[in-house]
Design a protein around this motif. Structure first.
Motif, PDB file in Angstrom:
ATOM      1  N   ALA A  52       0.950  -1.004   0.249  1.00 45.38           N
ATOM      2  CA  ALA A  52       0.070   0.532  -0.071  1.00 45.38           C
ATOM      3  C   ALA A  52       1.011   0.880   0.384  1.00 45.38           C
ATOM      4  N   ARG A  53       1.848   1.222   0.923  1.00 43.50           N
ATOM      5  CA  ARG A  53       2.993   2.469   0.588  1.00 43.50           C
ATOM      6  C   ARG A  53       3.667   3.015  -0.363  1.00 43.50           C
ATOM      7  N   VAL A  54       3.937   1.949  -1.760  1.00 44.38           N
ATOM      8  CA  VAL A  54       4.204   1.622  -2.214  1.00 44.38           C
ATOM      9  C   VAL A  54       3.271   2.641  -3.669  1.00 44.38           C
ATOM     10  N   VAL A  55       2.566   1.791  -3.062  1.00 41.53           N
ATOM     11  CA  VAL A  55       0.874   2.125  -4.677  1.00 41.53           C
ATOM     12  C   VAL A  55       0.594   3.418  -3.867  1.00 41.53           C
ATOM     13  N   ARG A  56       0.748   4.627  -2.755  1.00 46.47           N
ATOM     14  CA  ARG A  56       0.551   5.448  -2.356  1.00 46.47           C
ATOM     15  C   ARG A  56       1.816   6.422  -2.942  1.00 46.47           C
ATOM     16  N   ALA A  57       2.700   6.026  -2.819  1.00 42.46           N
ATOM     17  CA  ALA A  57       4.041   6.808  -2.972  1.00 42.46           C
ATOM     18  C   ALA A  57       4.337   7.550  -4.690  1.00 42.46           C
ATOM     19  N   LEU A  58       3.972   6.106  -5.467  1.00 43.97           N
ATOM     20  CA  LEU A  58       3.564   6.710  -7.161  1.00 43.97           C
ATOM     21  C   LEU A  58       2.389   7.254  -7.869  1.00 43.97           C
ATOM     22  N   GLY A  59       1.119   7.130  -6.668  1.00 44.51           N
ATOM     23  CA  GLY A  59       0.267   7.249  -6.669  1.00 44.51           C
ATOM     24  C   GLY A  59      -0.283   9.026  -6.261  1.00 44.51           C
ATOM     25  N   GLY A  60       0.324   9.329  -5.187  1.00 41.47           N
ATOM     26  CA  GLY A  60       0.505  10.295  -4.569  1.00 41.47           C
ATOM     27  C   GLY A  60      -0.616  10.281  -3.173  1.00 41.47           C
ATOM     28  N   ASP A  61      -0.408  11.642  -2.481  1.00 43.74           N
ATOM     29  CA  ASP A  61      -1.302  11.243  -0.980  1.00 43.74           C
ATOM     30  C   ASP A  61      -3.121  11.752  -1.963  1.00 43.74           C
ATOM     31  N   GLY A  62      -3.836  11.165  -0.946  1.00 49.16           N
ATOM     32  CA  GLY A  62      -5.594  11.972  -0.836  1.00 49.16           C
ATOM     33  C   GLY A  62      -6.421  10.626  -1.998  1.00 49.16           C
ATOM     34  N   PRO A  63      -7.529  11.326  -2.241  1.00 50.45           N
ATOM     35  CA  PRO A  63      -8.474  10.312  -3.349  1.00 50.45           C
ATOM     36  C   PRO A  63      -7.848  10.455  -4.326  1.00 50.45           C
ATOM     37  N   ARG A  99       6.447   8.949 -12.651  1.00 52.60           N
ATOM     38  CA  ARG A  99       7.193   8.900 -11.399  1.00 52.60           C
ATOM     39  C   ARG A  99       7.369   7.142 -12.041  1.00 52.60           C
ATOM     40  N   ILE A 100       7.091   6.211 -12.713  1.00 54.75           N
ATOM     41  CA  ILE A 100       7.137   4.869 -13.143  1.00 54.75           C
ATOM     42  C   ILE A 100       8.559   4.915 -14.039  1.00 54.75           C
ATOM     43  N   GLY A 101       7.233   5.697 -14.756  1.00 59.06           N
ATOM     44  CA  GLY A 101       8.844   6.127 -15.859  1.00 59.06           C
ATOM     45  C   GLY A 101      10.381   6.695 -15.572  1.00 59.06           C
ATOM     46  N   VAL A 102      10.263   8.118 -14.776  1.00 54.71           N
ATOM     47  CA  VAL A 102      11.897   8.233 -14.042  1.00 54.71           C
ATOM     48  C   VAL A 102      12.421   7.263 -13.248  1.00 54.71           C
ATOM     49  N   GLY A 103      11.130   6.808 -12.660  1.00 54.82           N
ATOM     50  CA  GLY A 103      12.518   5.392 -12.150  1.00 54.82           C
ATOM     51  C   GLY A 103      12.887   4.730 -12.093  1.00 54.82           C
TER      52      GLY A 103
END
Length: 452
Positions: A381-392, A421-425
């Motif tokens: 979950a932390r990885v998903v949110r780190a890539l998607g950003g915070d909030g809804p 972010r995925i592309g940059v990473g």
């Protein structure tokens, strides 16, 4: 019930604050809670869903602002204002498989522990000899289970949570002769019920049989009757029925692949259609609907299945009054229950389904989305949110593009940011790997030069 009241008489039992419901964003759209408290809970209706609904004009009651987190699929229509409301709210809370529904009660109204277990008044009769069992299991994601009471042993449709209270009810109402499993997601506990009722026969679509179990499905290789997908109706044993025999059949199986490859519906006496997760009722739309977000197999195939139901109804062979799903809301449909009324209902859902995006949602992408909402503290979950950003909307990027608009909190800009972010990473990782290879090659050349 008077023993549960705390210092209040009957006159005041319907007044004041009996509790406050709130839906968190852990809500993932199972919709079972709304069956237990239909006057208190309803569907959310985000503006971007209007575009997907097309010309559907009827709308259900609006949920109250502030009673649900953004991203939840369910909201509160009104707060409990009687003891009966409070009991319904408690059952709804207990039914949620991911604990997304919260209830804060007032000690001024009810003594702690005075009301007993949330499902103590369940099972409940739907009509005639058909029961909704309550007692849902988290292992079937809270799916509603039903029982058809019949002489010589009844039909258990999908699986409740095993308990002595459920076993005792079934025994007192004639026992179980058949276990009808609508599809693979609702098979948990089938072995326990089969062991409790020796001689009963289990029925499941052959395409949904699992030889290996997992977190989201039981081993079902020992199910006695494994039905193949076929266009014509069948008996529970799998014998074919002619279309014109359907209207008079006591029990008939209708193969309806789409949600899963082996999804099947059970028709009882031309009045009750048990649909599993194939079709459910939407008060928001005012009609039958299907779950595009939770389509595991193929949406186009699911449309073809419903088209087959509509053709049977238009030919005068299929009719039903009650729609009884595993997930989503059950409903006694309007009209006279005739084949013509059934055909009209099915044509409406077909028109809605054909407007929706084609495709399906692989479980390998749906599970990370669910876990990021329901288990926010996990590493995934932390990885998903780190890539998607915070909030809804921060988790929607893990789903296929065609499925994301069916989320109440979909934010296309967050999808774009996540993939950036995925592309940059990925570029950074590739760059690092290339640099490491270059340095290794350079070091190897230096060693060769020294040896020379």
């Amino acid at each position: 019930m008077d023993h549960a009241l705390n210092g209040r008489g009957r006159e005041s039992a319907g007044e004041g604050d009996w509790g406050r419901l709130h839906v968190t964003r852990a809500c993932c759209g199972a919709g079972v809670c709304r069956n237990y408290a239909p006057e208190l809970l309803g569907e959310v209706s985000p503006p971007h869903w209007e575009r997907m609904d097309g010309d559907v004009q009827r709308r259900g009651p609006a949920v109250l602002e502030g009673t649900y987190d953004e991203g939840a699929f369910t909201g509160v229509l009104r707060q409990p204002r009687s003891l009966a409301d409070l009991e319904a709210a408690r059952a709804a809370v207990a039914s949620c498989p991911v604990h997304a529904l919260r209830l804060k009660t007032s000690a001024d109204r009810v003594r702690p522990g005075a009301l007993g277990a949330p499902f103590r008044s369940w099972p409940r009769r739907i009509e005639d000899d058909v029961w909704a069992l309550g007692h849902p299991s988290a292992d079937t994601v809270g799916a509603t289970a039903y029982f058809i009471e019949r002489p010589g042993g009844g039909v258990l449709v999908d699986m409740p949570k095993p308990s002595e209270a459920v076993f005792r009810f079934l025994e007192e109402h004639g026992g179980v002769r058949w276990i009808f499993l609508t599809h693979r997601d609702h098979t948990a506990h089938h072995a326990e019920f089969a062991a409790r009722f020796p001689g009963c026969r289990r029925v499941l679509g052959a395409a949904d049989v699992r030889l290996r179990g997992g977190e989201y499905g039981a081993v079902t290789g020992d199910v006695e009757i494994q039905l193949a997908d076929r266009p014509e109706p069948m008996t529970l044993e799998g014998a074919p029925l002619a279309d014109d025999e359907l209207a008079g059949a006591e029990l008939a199986v209708l193969s309806q692949p789409g949600h899963t490859a082996g999804s099947m519906c059970l028709l009882y006496r031309g009045r009750f259609l048990f649909t599993g997760d194939h079709l459910a009722y939407s008060r928001r739309l005012g009609q039958i609907m299907a779950f595009r977000l939770q389509c595991w197999d193929d949406w186009e195939r699911q449309i073809r299945s419903v088209r087959r139901l509509a053709a049977l109804a238009e030919a005068g062979h299929l009719r039903f009054t009650w729609l009884l799903p595993g997930h989503g809301e059950w409903r006694r449909l309007e009209g006279d229950g005739s084949a013509a009324a059934t055909a009209a209902e099915l044509q409406r859902v077909l028109a809605w389904m054909e407007r929706q995006a084609r495709g399906h949602v692989p479980m390998l992408r749906f599970i990370p989305w669910v876990q990021s909402r329901t288990r926010p503290g996990t590493r995934l979950a932390r990885v998903v949110r780190a890539l998607g950003g915070d909030g809804p909307g921060s988790e929607s990027w893990v789903l296929p593009r065609s499925a994301r608009p069916y989320l109440p909190d979909h934010r296309p800009e967050k999808d774009a940011a996540a993939f950036l972010r995925i592309g940059v990473g990925a570029a950074a990782a590739l760059g690092g790997a290339a640099a490491a290879v270059w340095l290794a090659a350079r070091a190897a050349r230096a060693i060769v030069a020294r040896r020379a």
